[in-house]
Design a protein around this motif. Structure first.
Motif, PDB file in Angstrom:
ATOM      1  N   THR A  69      49.312   4.568  97.891  1.00  0.00           N
ATOM      2  CA  THR A  69      48.679   5.804  98.326  1.00  0.00           C
ATOM      3  C   THR A  69      48.266   5.679  99.788  1.00  0.00           C
ATOM      4  O   THR A  69      47.617   4.715 100.189  1.00  0.00           O
TER       5      THR A  69
ATOM      6  N   THR B 109      52.071   9.608  98.614  1.00  0.00           N
ATOM      7  CA  THR B 109      52.654   8.392  98.056  1.00  0.00           C
ATOM      8  C   THR B 109      53.763   7.876  98.951  1.00  0.00           C
ATOM      9  O   THR B 109      54.680   8.615  99.322  1.00  0.00           O
TER      10      THR B 109
ATOM     11  N   GLN C 275      49.142  -1.229  88.693  1.00  0.00           N
ATOM     12  CA  GLN C 275      50.058  -0.107  88.861  1.00  0.00           C
ATOM     13  C   GLN C 275      50.590   0.391  87.514  1.00  0.00           C
ATOM     14  O   GLN C 275      50.705   1.586  87.272  1.00  0.00           O
TER      15      GLN C 275
ATOM     16  N   GLU D  80      48.118   2.517  85.715  1.00  0.00           N
ATOM     17  CA  GLU D  80      48.087   3.862  86.281  1.00  0.00           C
ATOM     18  C   GLU D  80      49.300   4.666  85.819  1.00  0.00           C
ATOM     19  O   GLU D  80      49.199   5.860  85.522  1.00  0.00           O
ATOM     20  N   ARG D  81      50.455   4.015  85.726  1.00  0.00           N
ATOM     21  CA  ARG D  81      51.655   4.692  85.231  1.00  0.00           C
ATOM     22  C   ARG D  81      51.468   5.149  83.788  1.00  0.00           C
ATOM     23  O   ARG D  81      51.897   6.248  83.407  1.00  0.00           O
TER      24      ARG D  81
ATOM     25  N   THR E 283      48.641   5.884  82.269  1.00  0.00           N
ATOM     26  CA  THR E 283      47.721   7.026  82.272  1.00  0.00           C
ATOM     27  C   THR E 283      48.434   8.290  82.732  1.00  0.00           C
ATOM     28  O   THR E 283      48.276   9.366  82.142  1.00  0.00           O
ATOM     29  N   ARG E 284      49.246   8.175  83.776  1.00  0.00           N
ATOM     30  CA  ARG E 284      49.997   9.322  84.271  1.00  0.00           C
ATOM     31  C   ARG E 284      50.948   9.854  83.204  1.00  0.00           C
ATOM     32  O   ARG E 284      51.052  11.073  83.010  1.00  0.00           O
TER      33      ARG E 284
ATOM     34  N   ARG F  61      51.092  15.445  87.955  1.00  0.00           N
ATOM     35  CA  ARG F  61      49.776  14.804  87.940  1.00  0.00           C
ATOM     36  C   ARG F  61      49.700  13.871  89.146  1.00  0.00           C
ATOM     37  O   ARG F  61      50.510  12.954  89.273  1.00  0.00           O
ATOM     38  N   ARG F  62      48.764  14.134  90.057  1.00  0.00           N
ATOM     39  CA  ARG F  62      48.632  13.285  91.244  1.00  0.00           C
ATOM     40  C   ARG F  62      48.193  11.894  90.830  1.00  0.00           C
ATOM     41  O   ARG F  62      47.241  11.728  90.068  1.00  0.00           O
ATOM     42  N   THR F  63      48.907  10.917  91.317  1.00  0.00           N
ATOM     43  CA  THR F  63      48.657   9.528  90.938  1.00  0.00           C
ATOM     44  C   THR F  63      47.955   8.799  92.068  1.00  0.00           C
ATOM     45  O   THR F  63      48.340   8.923  93.234  1.00  0.00           O
TER      46      THR F  63
ATOM     47  N   TRP G 138      47.614   5.485  93.532  1.00  0.00           N
ATOM     48  CA  TRP G 138      48.134   4.123  93.563  1.00  0.00           C
ATOM     49  C   TRP G 138      47.211   3.228  94.395  1.00  0.00           C
ATOM     50  O   TRP G 138      46.254   3.696  95.004  1.00  0.00           O
TER      51      TRP G 138
END
Length: 277
Positions: A66, A71, A93, A96-97, A99-100, A163-165, A167
């Motif tokens: 980020t 990104t 990472q 987070e993936r 969750t996304r 969905r904004r991730t 990172w």
């Protein structure tokens, strides 16, 4: 030929690491980097296949970062995949993936995608779930004409399934790569939809954060873009790299090794292909 940016089923590619290496060897590639998204899970399998094919396999990963609420993709090359700092970073990472993926599935359910998370998990197999897996499901369910249409209508910023991730930061990602003995390359600088001014800012920020190289030649870059990237690399003291960004055989324009040679005006990225002793 050299190709330093490819993907397998360990992330969102369509070929197993073994099949990827075999395709590369058949196409005359002599040095290949496996750079799956935020993982090095396919590297050991690819190494075995590369040894059988007499091909030089470079351990890599394309890590999302980020920057300015945007990104960027940083390709790490020549990685020691046993490095604990790198492993910890990639684990972050992957969380987070995950969750996304759950949130994308929930959002797409509202427009009619059935059992999105379960089916995306099945499509990904042992790899990481990516937006491309959801794009495939949208096509399968008749909600999009093809994967490009699926991204355009549902998976890009401002669309129902986006969905904004968040990172890891750019300096953190580059730090993980360096800790693993690798070199950090800013991938496809013309691939983010930036204006010229924003692209220049991104390259400058990457260099200031300790980046090592810029991906000059890709499967879709034009001669004009490659010349501009070469100038950007020289301006910021970055070496040059090349990579097709291969994902699937049907995307023939991104096939393994299908790039132009690095311009003579920029030095090639140098790194150790094997993990550091």
């Amino acid at each position: 030929m050299i190709d330093l940016h490819t993907h397998s089923t360990a992330s969102d590619g369509r070929l197993s690491p073994t099949a990827l290496v075999e395709r590369a060897a058949a196409r005359g590639v002599v040095r290949l980097a496996l750079t799956d998204h935020d993982t090095v899970a396919g590297v050991e399998e690819a190494r075995g296949a590369a040894a059988a094919c007499g091909l030089d396999l470079v351990a890599g990963s394309e890590i999302s970062a980020t920057w300015e609420r945007r990104t960027l993709h940083v390709v790490g090359l020549g990685l020691d995949i046993e490095c604990q700092r790198l492993a910890d970073g990639l684990r972050r990472q992957q969380q987070e993936r995950a969750t996304r993926a759950r949130e994308i599935a929930n959002r797409l359910a509202r427009i009619g995608l059935r059992d999105g998370l379960t089916r995306a998990r099945e499509a990904a197999g042992e790899g990481e779930i990516g937006r491309a897996h959801f794009a495939g499901l949208l096509v399968d369910d008749g909600l999009a004409r093809n994967r490009q249409d699926a991204f355009k209508r549902y998976l890009r910023p401002g669309r129902p399934g986006y969905r904004r991730t968040v990172w890891a930061g750019l300096e953190d990602v580059i730090g993980w790569i360096h800790a693993a003995g690798g070199r950090a390359v800013l991938a496809h600088p013309f691939g983010y939809g930036f204006s010229g001014a924003w692209r220049q800012r991104a390259v400058a920020a990457f260099a200031a954060a300790g980046g090592d190289g810029l991906e000059i030649c890709t499967g879709v870059s034009t001669v004009t873009q490659e010349s501009q990237s070469a100038r950007d690399a020289r301006r910021h003291g970055l070496a040059g790299s090349i990579g097709s960004d291969f994902h699937a055989p049907e995307q023939f324009w991104l096939d393994i090794g299908r790039t132009r040679r690095l311009p003579d005006t920029v030095p090639a990225l140098a790194f150790a292909a094997a993990p550091p002793a």
